[in-house]
Design a protein around this motif. Structure first.
Motif, PDB file in Angstrom:
ATOM      1  N   ARG A 244       8.401   1.589  14.470  1.00 37.90           N
ATOM      2  CA  ARG A 244       8.742   0.387  13.726  1.00 37.90           C
ATOM      3  C   ARG A 244       8.103   0.486  12.339  1.00 37.90           C
ATOM      4  O   ARG A 244       6.975   0.945  12.198  1.00 37.90           O
ATOM      5  CB  ARG A 244       8.232  -0.861  14.447  1.00 37.90           C
ATOM      6  N   THR A 245       8.800   0.087  11.318  1.00 38.92           N
ATOM      7  CA  THR A 245       8.296   0.110   9.940  1.00 38.92           C
ATOM      8  C   THR A 245       7.626  -1.217   9.631  1.00 38.92           C
ATOM      9  O   THR A 245       8.251  -2.281   9.734  1.00 38.92           O
ATOM     10  CB  THR A 245       9.438   0.367   8.948  1.00 38.92           C
ATOM     11  N   VAL A 246       6.368  -1.113   9.291  1.00 38.55           N
ATOM     12  CA  VAL A 246       5.602  -2.313   8.963  1.00 38.55           C
ATOM     13  C   VAL A 246       4.869  -2.075   7.635  1.00 38.55           C
ATOM     14  O   VAL A 246       4.473  -0.947   7.316  1.00 38.55           O
ATOM     15  CB  VAL A 246       4.587  -2.634  10.079  1.00 38.55           C
ATOM     16  N   PRO A 247       4.715  -3.069   6.785  1.00 44.97           N
ATOM     17  CA  PRO A 247       3.953  -2.909   5.538  1.00 44.97           C
ATOM     18  C   PRO A 247       2.463  -2.788   5.836  1.00 44.97           C
ATOM     19  O   PRO A 247       1.921  -3.511   6.688  1.00 44.97           O
ATOM     20  CB  PRO A 247       4.275  -4.187   4.757  1.00 44.97           C
ATOM     21  N   VAL A 248       1.804  -1.857   5.148  1.00 47.97           N
ATOM     22  CA  VAL A 248       0.373  -1.643   5.389  1.00 47.97           C
ATOM     23  C   VAL A 248      -0.488  -1.934   4.155  1.00 47.97           C
ATOM     24  O   VAL A 248      -1.634  -2.376   4.291  1.00 47.97           O
ATOM     25  CB  VAL A 248       0.116  -0.201   5.880  1.00 47.97           C
ATOM     26  N   GLU A 249       0.019  -1.680   2.920  1.00 49.89           N
ATOM     27  CA  GLU A 249      -0.778  -1.965   1.732  1.00 49.89           C
ATOM     28  C   GLU A 249       0.118  -1.948   0.491  1.00 49.89           C
ATOM     29  O   GLU A 249       1.249  -1.452   0.527  1.00 49.89           O
ATOM     30  CB  GLU A 249      -1.907  -0.938   1.537  1.00 49.89           C
ATOM     31  N   ARG A 250      -0.415  -2.488  -0.605  1.00 46.85           N
ATOM     32  CA  ARG A 250       0.269  -2.458  -1.893  1.00 46.85           C
ATOM     33  C   ARG A 250      -0.541  -1.610  -2.868  1.00 46.85           C
ATOM     34  O   ARG A 250      -1.769  -1.743  -2.930  1.00 46.85           O
ATOM     35  CB  ARG A 250       0.447  -3.876  -2.458  1.00 46.85           C
ATOM     36  N   VAL A 251       0.152  -0.756  -3.605  1.00 47.26           N
ATOM     37  CA  VAL A 251      -0.489   0.153  -4.553  1.00 47.26           C
ATOM     38  C   VAL A 251       0.077  -0.122  -5.944  1.00 47.26           C
ATOM     39  O   VAL A 251       1.300  -0.186  -6.126  1.00 47.26           O
ATOM     40  CB  VAL A 251      -0.253   1.633  -4.175  1.00 47.26           C
ATOM     41  N   SER A 252      -0.792  -0.276  -6.934  1.00 42.74           N
ATOM     42  CA  SER A 252      -0.360  -0.512  -8.314  1.00 42.74           C
ATOM     43  C   SER A 252      -1.273   0.259  -9.265  1.00 42.74           C
ATOM     44  O   SER A 252      -2.327   0.765  -8.873  1.00 42.74           O
ATOM     45  CB  SER A 252      -0.386  -2.007  -8.643  1.00 42.74           C
ATOM     46  N   LEU A 253      -0.865   0.345 -10.536  1.00 43.30           N
ATOM     47  CA  LEU A 253      -1.629   1.056 -11.563  1.00 43.30           C
ATOM     48  C   LEU A 253      -2.175   0.056 -12.578  1.00 43.30           C
ATOM     49  O   LEU A 253      -1.456  -0.827 -13.044  1.00 43.30           O
ATOM     50  CB  LEU A 253      -0.750   2.081 -12.294  1.00 43.30           C
ATOM     51  N   LYS A 254      -3.425   0.245 -12.932  1.00 45.95           N
ATOM     52  CA  LYS A 254      -4.042  -0.542 -13.990  1.00 45.95           C
ATOM     53  C   LYS A 254      -4.845   0.393 -14.889  1.00 45.95           C
ATOM     54  O   LYS A 254      -5.485   1.324 -14.399  1.00 45.95           O
ATOM     55  CB  LYS A 254      -4.958  -1.627 -13.408  1.00 45.95           C
TER      56      LYS A 254
END
Length: 291
Positions: A244-254
């Motif tokens: 099952r596909t589940v969201p685990v984290e969000r990644v962004s650039l700063k």
């Protein structure tokens, strides 16, 4: 050769020798009485420009904002000190001394100046044969002096004994430029995952039950002696894999701004002033000292 209309572009401008070394600043231009053409330029040399040397201007060239003469700096500084009369003229004998110092033959120079055609530079706008002949017997090298302020002043001195020393200063600043780019890219990676799960299954075991009054009727309900077969279905559990596909984290650039120290270097030019001809018994190193 410097034309008459270029005189004011020469005055108070630097003079460089044949090797590109600065000699001093041009202070006066002496022109021929007969032709009106520039013949000599005086150059301020020495400490604070207190010395003034005569330099032939016939073969000089005006380059950008300075005058270039085909003589070395040492020869110019060693030029003989000549006297200018009250009218701002050089005498014939004084001019002979200057010609000898610069290795110019007086007779040859005069013949070249008066040769027919455009090669004779003495045939200027105001020069005539009679005037040239009269100048030959009189004062060939005498000339009218021009100052930076006026063309009528003859060999007039500016009266300024000070010399300005300049130098370049380096000013360092910063500019914002693009150093690179960073992207976020998502891609799929397949990996093996092992996980232990409990599973159960059924097993057969035989149970023997003696005949009692409670079960006697059920035991005697069939034939007395027969063959029979009874089947029991066994069950077991098996692992079943499901993803099952589940969201685990969000990644962004700063972008964080980091300040660091950097050392820069460069070349700057500066003028130096050296002392010549100064004798100080209390300071024997005064001659040749640079400021």
């Amino acid at each position: 050769m410097i034309a008459r209309e270029q005189i004011h572009a020469v005055l108070d401008h630097p003079v460089y020798d044949a090797e590109g070394k600065k000699v001093g600043d041009a202070k006066h231009i002496f022109v021929d009485d007969a032709t009106g053409l520039p013949e000599w330029v005086t150059v301020k040399t020495g400490m604070f420009g207190t010395s003034e040397s005569f330099v032939p201007i016939k073969d000089a060239a005006l380059v950008d904002d300075h005058l270039e003469v085909p003589y070395p700096k040492s020869t110019i500084k060693d030029a003989p000190n000549v006297d200018v009369d009250a009218g701002g003229h050089l005498s014939e004998s004084e001019e002979h001394r200057l010609f000898d110092h610069y290795g110019i033959a007086w007779d040859d120079a005069w013949q070249r100046a008066n040769q027919p055609g455009e090669g004779g530079w003495a045939h200027g706008r105001t020069g005539t044969a009679g005037t040239a002949a009269g100048t030959e017997t009189g004062t060939t090298g005498t000339a009218e002096g021009f100052t930076a302020g006026t063309a009528a002043g003859r060999a007039a001195d500016t009266g300024d004994d000070a010399m300005t020393r300049s130098e370049e200063q380096m000013h360092v600043g910063v500019e914002r430029t693009e150093a690179g780019r960073v992207r976020l890219r998502k891609y799929v990676v397949t990996e093996e995952v092992q996980q232990t799960v409990p599973v159960s299954h059924e097993e057969v075991r035989i149970e023997r039950e003696p005949i009692t009054d409670a079960n006697r009727d059920e035991a005697l309900s069939g034939a007395e002696i027969t063959e029979a077969e009874h089947e029991v279905i066994l069950h077991e559990e098996r692992p079943v894999v499901e993803t099952r596909t589940v969201p685990v984290e969000r990644v962004s650039l700063k972008a964080d701004e980091v300040t660091e120290e950097q050392t820069v270097s460069g070349e700057v030019r500066k003028e130096e002033i050296e002392v010549e001809g100064l004798e100080d018994p209390d300071d024997p190193d005064a001659r040749g000292r640079r400021y």
